[in-house]
Design a protein around this motif. Structure first.
Motif, mmCIF file in Angstrom:
data_model
loop_
_atom_site.group_PDB
_atom_site.id
_atom_site.type_symbol
_atom_site.label_atom_id
_atom_site.label_comp_id
_atom_site.label_asym_id
_atom_site.label_seq_id
_atom_site.Cartn_x
_atom_site.Cartn_y
_atom_site.Cartn_z
ATOM 1 N N VAL A 42 1.716 -7.148 4.400
ATOM 2 C CA VAL A 42 2.774 -7.670 3.530
ATOM 3 C C VAL A 42 2.182 -8.071 2.178
ATOM 4 C CG1 VAL A 42 4.361 -9.612 3.208
ATOM 5 C CG2 VAL A 42 4.287 -8.397 5.391
ATOM 6 N N GLY A 43 0.968 -8.630 2.206
ATOM 7 C CA GLY A 43 0.333 -9.042 0.962
ATOM 8 C C GLY A 43 -0.037 -7.890 0.051
ATOM 9 N N SER A 44 -0.105 -6.687 0.584
ATOM 10 C CA SER A 44 -0.440 -5.514 -0.236
ATOM 11 C C SER A 44 0.789 -4.697 -0.619
ATOM 12 C CB SER A 44 -1.432 -4.621 0.520
ATOM 13 O OG SER A 44 -2.653 -5.277 0.738
ATOM 14 N N ALA A 45 1.967 -5.225 -0.312
ATOM 15 C CA ALA A 45 3.179 -4.460 -0.580
ATOM 16 C C ALA A 45 3.437 -4.266 -2.070
ATOM 17 C CB ALA A 45 4.385 -5.136 0.069
ATOM 18 N N ASP A 46 2.784 -5.096 -2.929
ATOM 19 C CA ASP A 46 2.986 -4.937 -4.370
ATOM 20 C C ASP A 46 1.782 -4.280 -5.027
ATOM 21 O OD1 ASP A 46 1.211 -6.968 -3.996
ATOM 22 O OD2 ASP A 46 2.166 -8.379 -5.383
ATOM 23 N N ASP A 47 0.983 -3.560 -4.225
ATOM 24 C CA ASP A 47 -0.179 -2.856 -4.771
ATOM 25 C C ASP A 47 0.261 -1.934 -5.904
ATOM 26 O OD1 ASP A 47 -3.204 -2.129 -3.534
ATOM 27 O OD2 ASP A 47 -2.321 -0.607 -4.849
ATOM 28 N N PRO A 48 -0.525 -1.857 -6.987
ATOM 29 C CA PRO A 48 -0.114 -1.002 -8.116
ATOM 30 C C PRO A 48 -0.101 0.490 -7.785
ATOM 31 C CG PRO A 48 -2.325 -1.889 -8.455
ATOM 32 C CD PRO A 48 -1.754 -2.605 -7.272
ATOM 33 N N VAL A 56 1.410 1.006 3.265
ATOM 34 C CA VAL A 56 1.834 -0.292 3.781
ATOM 35 C C VAL A 56 3.127 -0.134 4.584
ATOM 36 C CG1 VAL A 56 2.785 -2.540 3.113
ATOM 37 C CG2 VAL A 56 0.664 -1.713 2.069
ATOM 38 N N ALA A 57 4.058 0.648 4.049
ATOM 39 C CA ALA A 57 5.316 0.877 4.772
ATOM 40 C C ALA A 57 5.056 1.574 6.097
ATOM 41 C CB ALA A 57 6.266 1.705 3.908
ATOM 42 N N VAL A 58 4.162 2.576 6.083
ATOM 43 C CA VAL A 58 3.824 3.277 7.324
ATOM 44 C C VAL A 58 3.185 2.310 8.307
ATOM 45 C CG1 VAL A 58 2.378 5.074 8.346
ATOM 46 C CG2 VAL A 58 3.595 5.515 6.204
ATOM 47 N N GLY A 59 2.233 1.496 7.815
ATOM 48 C CA GLY A 59 1.538 0.557 8.684
ATOM 49 C C GLY A 59 2.471 -0.466 9.298
ATOM 50 N N LEU A 60 3.400 -0.974 8.498
ATOM 51 C CA LEU A 60 4.350 -1.954 9.033
ATOM 52 C C LEU A 60 5.242 -1.328 10.095
ATOM 53 C CD1 LEU A 60 5.290 -3.823 5.736
ATOM 54 C CD2 LEU A 60 4.122 -4.819 7.728
ATOM 55 N N GLY A 61 5.637 -0.077 9.896
ATOM 56 C CA GLY A 61 6.443 0.597 10.905
ATOM 57 C C GLY A 61 5.692 0.792 12.196
ATOM 58 N N ARG A 62 4.400 1.105 12.070
ATOM 59 C CA ARG A 62 3.591 1.286 13.271
ATOM 60 C C ARG A 62 3.303 -0.043 13.966
ATOM 61 N NH1 ARG A 62 -1.111 5.300 10.868
ATOM 62 N NH2 ARG A 62 0.084 7.260 10.923
ATOM 63 N N GLY A 63 3.122 -1.112 13.173
ATOM 64 C CA GLY A 63 2.714 -2.392 13.732
ATOM 65 C C GLY A 63 3.744 -3.034 14.623
ATOM 66 N N GLY A 64 5.001 -2.787 14.347
ATOM 67 C CA GLY A 64 6.055 -3.285 15.209
ATOM 68 C C GLY A 64 6.399 -4.748 15.049
ATOM 69 N N VAL A 65 5.964 -5.368 13.966
ATOM 70 C CA VAL A 65 6.284 -6.781 13.729
ATOM 71 C C VAL A 65 7.493 -6.833 12.800
ATOM 72 C CG1 VAL A 65 5.438 -9.017 12.961
ATOM 73 C CG2 VAL A 65 3.866 -7.383 14.031
ATOM 74 N N GLY A 66 8.657 -7.018 13.385
ATOM 75 C CA GLY A 66 9.885 -6.933 12.613
ATOM 76 C C GLY A 66 9.988 -7.943 11.502
ATOM 77 N N GLU A 67 9.571 -9.192 11.752
ATOM 78 C CA GLU A 67 9.693 -10.222 10.728
ATOM 79 C C GLU A 67 8.845 -9.910 9.518
ATOM 80 O OE1 GLU A 67 11.827 -12.718 10.440
ATOM 81 O OE2 GLU A 67 12.728 -11.760 12.186
ATOM 82 N N GLY A 69 8.011 -6.869 8.531
ATOM 83 C CA GLY A 69 8.678 -5.772 7.831
ATOM 84 C C GLY A 69 9.886 -6.237 7.054
ATOM 85 N N ARG A 70 10.618 -7.207 7.610
ATOM 86 C CA ARG A 70 11.832 -7.680 6.960
ATOM 87 C C ARG A 70 11.538 -8.305 5.589
ATOM 88 N NH1 ARG A 70 16.230 -8.498 9.814
ATOM 89 N NH2 ARG A 70 15.014 -8.823 11.715
ATOM 90 N N THR A 71 10.337 -8.849 5.408
ATOM 91 C CA THR A 71 10.025 -9.547 4.159
ATOM 92 C C THR A 71 9.806 -8.591 2.988
ATOM 93 O OG1 THR A 71 7.657 -9.588 4.674
ATOM 94 C CG2 THR A 71 8.988 -11.471 5.410
ATOM 95 N N VAL A 72 9.357 -7.357 3.257
ATOM 96 C CA VAL A 72 9.016 -6.476 2.131
ATOM 97 C C VAL A 72 9.671 -5.101 2.185
ATOM 98 C CG1 VAL A 72 6.817 -7.610 1.680
ATOM 99 C CG2 VAL A 72 6.908 -5.706 3.309
#
Length: 500
Positions: A42-48, A56-67, A69-72
């Motif tokens: 989540v902290g890298s979601a604003d990477d330039p 990051v989006a792919v990783g969050l989808g794989r990680g399965g932590v909904g909360e 993912g919901r933040t970014v």
């Protein structure tokens, strides 16, 4: 390298590596990281670098932590880079994210220029069970991509009772983009036609041919004089073959007499000619009848058009129709011969005049034998013509064609027609039970069952007949033949036991 070492490596790379190392690390953490590492992503979601945001989006989808993912992810679904938006939207679907922010993000993607993202938006909204942005959703009914408009249609259908969806469908049906308008007209229930009538009549002059066809289809249910006048006027001015074909068919169903002049204009068109002929026949005027007769002898017209004209002549049923159609049974064009049979069939169904019956019966039986391409069509035209029975019996006895024999034997069935010599047909049915051709055996068994039921006559050598039918009822390869043999056996049983 163990998983802990890999995680440590990915964490360092995510913080200090170049864009490609950071992207690889983000995907790796999603694959092997623990729940707390989702928050690192989540902290890298604003990477330039868009490659990193995508990862990051792919990783969050794989990680399965909904909360996490919901933040970014809703924000990433609005990223300037289409690949980031694509991965974020798929991750949101994978995580089953819901809530207003997610619905809004999917709704925005309904208008995305990337059709993959429009697909993702529709899949996401379908999974959430909401229509999202209703104007955006309904507009996708006109999307050029089949995978998009097909999903949009399914979602609109699912929510068709939603007042907002229904209102937008009606607006689109009245003034939407052409392809979306067509789809909306197809989706709206028939009772909406009255409300839409004014826009439908106006749509007969729409610049888009597909709209003109769609509104014509809807106007078929409206039978007031104003609508009829509008349809006739539209046909008079129409220059598109597809639309003219539909208008001619529609007005032909109504028996509209004013189609005569515009229909004549389309007779020579290879695709529209058959509908023009049908409309002329349905009009039933003297002028229309004269045009059809001229079309029948016009060798320049396509065979399909002349065939349609022949059928229309029969359906119109004017006094000389039989004598116009009989010569066409010998036409060199197979389509025209088939059209003549169709026309004669219509005349038979309506009821021939007494002086026409023998001529039609004789010609059709001859055609049954001569033209294998229209054999069963000719068979159907002969049903009910008792005058054909003598010639049919000769055909059964003499023909070398199994298919002709089957058709002729079927027409001796008492359910089709009977005469004073019907009692003699028993021998033909019995003989047909041993025919090498299965179709002949079927019609023989079926005809025998009906003959027994209708004549009430006990056959000679009933024991042998029962034995043959029993074999057919148990061993026949075709189920319909077994069923017919069973029916014949039941008919025999109803005659009672054989007397000693």
């Amino acid at each position: 390298m163990g998983s802990e070492q890999q995680i440590a490596f990915f964490l360092r790379a995510l913080k200090h590596g170049d864009r490609w190392r950071r992207a690889t690390a983000a995907k790796g953490l999603g694959r092997i990281g623990r729940d707390e590492h989702a928050w690192v992503l989540v902290g890298s979601a604003d990477d330039p670098a868009p490659e990193v945001r995508e990862a990051v989006a792919v990783g969050l989808g794989r990680g399965g932590v909904g909360e996490a993912g919901r933040t970014v992810l809703p924000a990433l679904m609005g990223d300037e880079d289409p690949w980031v938006r694509r991965r974020a939207s798929r991750a949101a679907i994978r995580l089953g994210l819901d809530g207003p922010a997610v619905v809004d993000a999917f709704s925005r993607l309904l208008r995305d220029p990337d059709h993959h993202l429009r697909i993702n938006a529709l899949d996401g909204l379908a999974a959430l069970g909401v229509p999202g942005d209703v104007p955006g959703l309904v507009a996708l009914l006109g999307d050029p991509e089949g995978a998009v408009w097909g999903r949009a249609r399914a979602l609109v259908w699912r929510f068709q009772d939603d007042p907002a969806v229904r209102a937008e469908l009606i607006r689109t049906a009245e003034q939407g983009a052409p392809d979306a308008r067509v789809q909306a007209l197809q989706l709206l229930p028939r009772h909406s036609t009255v409300r839409l009538r004014d826009s439908l009549v106006t749509g007969l002059r729409d610049a888009a041919a597909q709209v003109r066809i769609a509104v014509t289809r809807r106007l078929l249910d409206v039978e007031d004089a104003h609508t009829q006048d509008a349809l006739v006027g539209a046909l008079e001015d129409e220059r598109d073959a597809r639309v003219a074909d539909f208008l001619l068919d529609a007005l032909g169903r109504r028996g509209e007499e004013r189609v005569t002049v515009p229909a004549a204009r389309w007779l020579a068109h290879s695709a529209v000619g058959p509908s023009a002929a049908y409309a002329l026949g349905a009009a039933g005027t003297r002028t229309a009848a004269a045009m059809l007769r001229a079309a029948l002898i016009d060798a320049a017209l396509p065979g399909r058009t002349r065939a349609a004209a022949a059928k229309a002549v029969g359906e119109a049923g004017r006094w000389d129709a039989v004598w116009v159609l009989l010569p066409l049974l010998d036409d060199p064009d197979g389509a025209v011969r088939a059209g003549a049979v169709a026309g004669l069939d219509a005349l038979v169904q309506e009821g021939l005049r007494p002086w026409e019956r023998h001529a039609v019966a004789e010609a059709l039986v001859a055609h049954l034998v001569a033209d294998p391409h229209t054999l069963w069509q000719t068979h159907n035209a002969l049903i009910g013509l008792a005058e054909a029975l003598p010639a049919l019996r000769r055909t059964v006895d003499r023909t070398s064609s199994a298919e002709v024999r089957a058709a002729a034997l079927s027409l001796l069935d008492t359910y089709n027609a009977t005469d004073e010599n019907t009692g003699q047909d028993l021998a033909r049915f019995v003989h047909g039970l041993d025919d090498p051709d299965q179709t002949v055996r079927f019609h023989a068994a079926e005809g025998l069952a009906h003959w027994l039921a209708d004549t009430g006559t006990r056959p000679q050598d009933e024991g042998r007949l029962r034995a043959r039918l029993s074999v057919l009822a148990s061993d026949a390869a075709e189920a319909e033949t077994r069923a017919a043999a069973d029916e014949a056996l039941r008919a025999l049983d109803r005659r009672g036991p054989v007397s000693s």
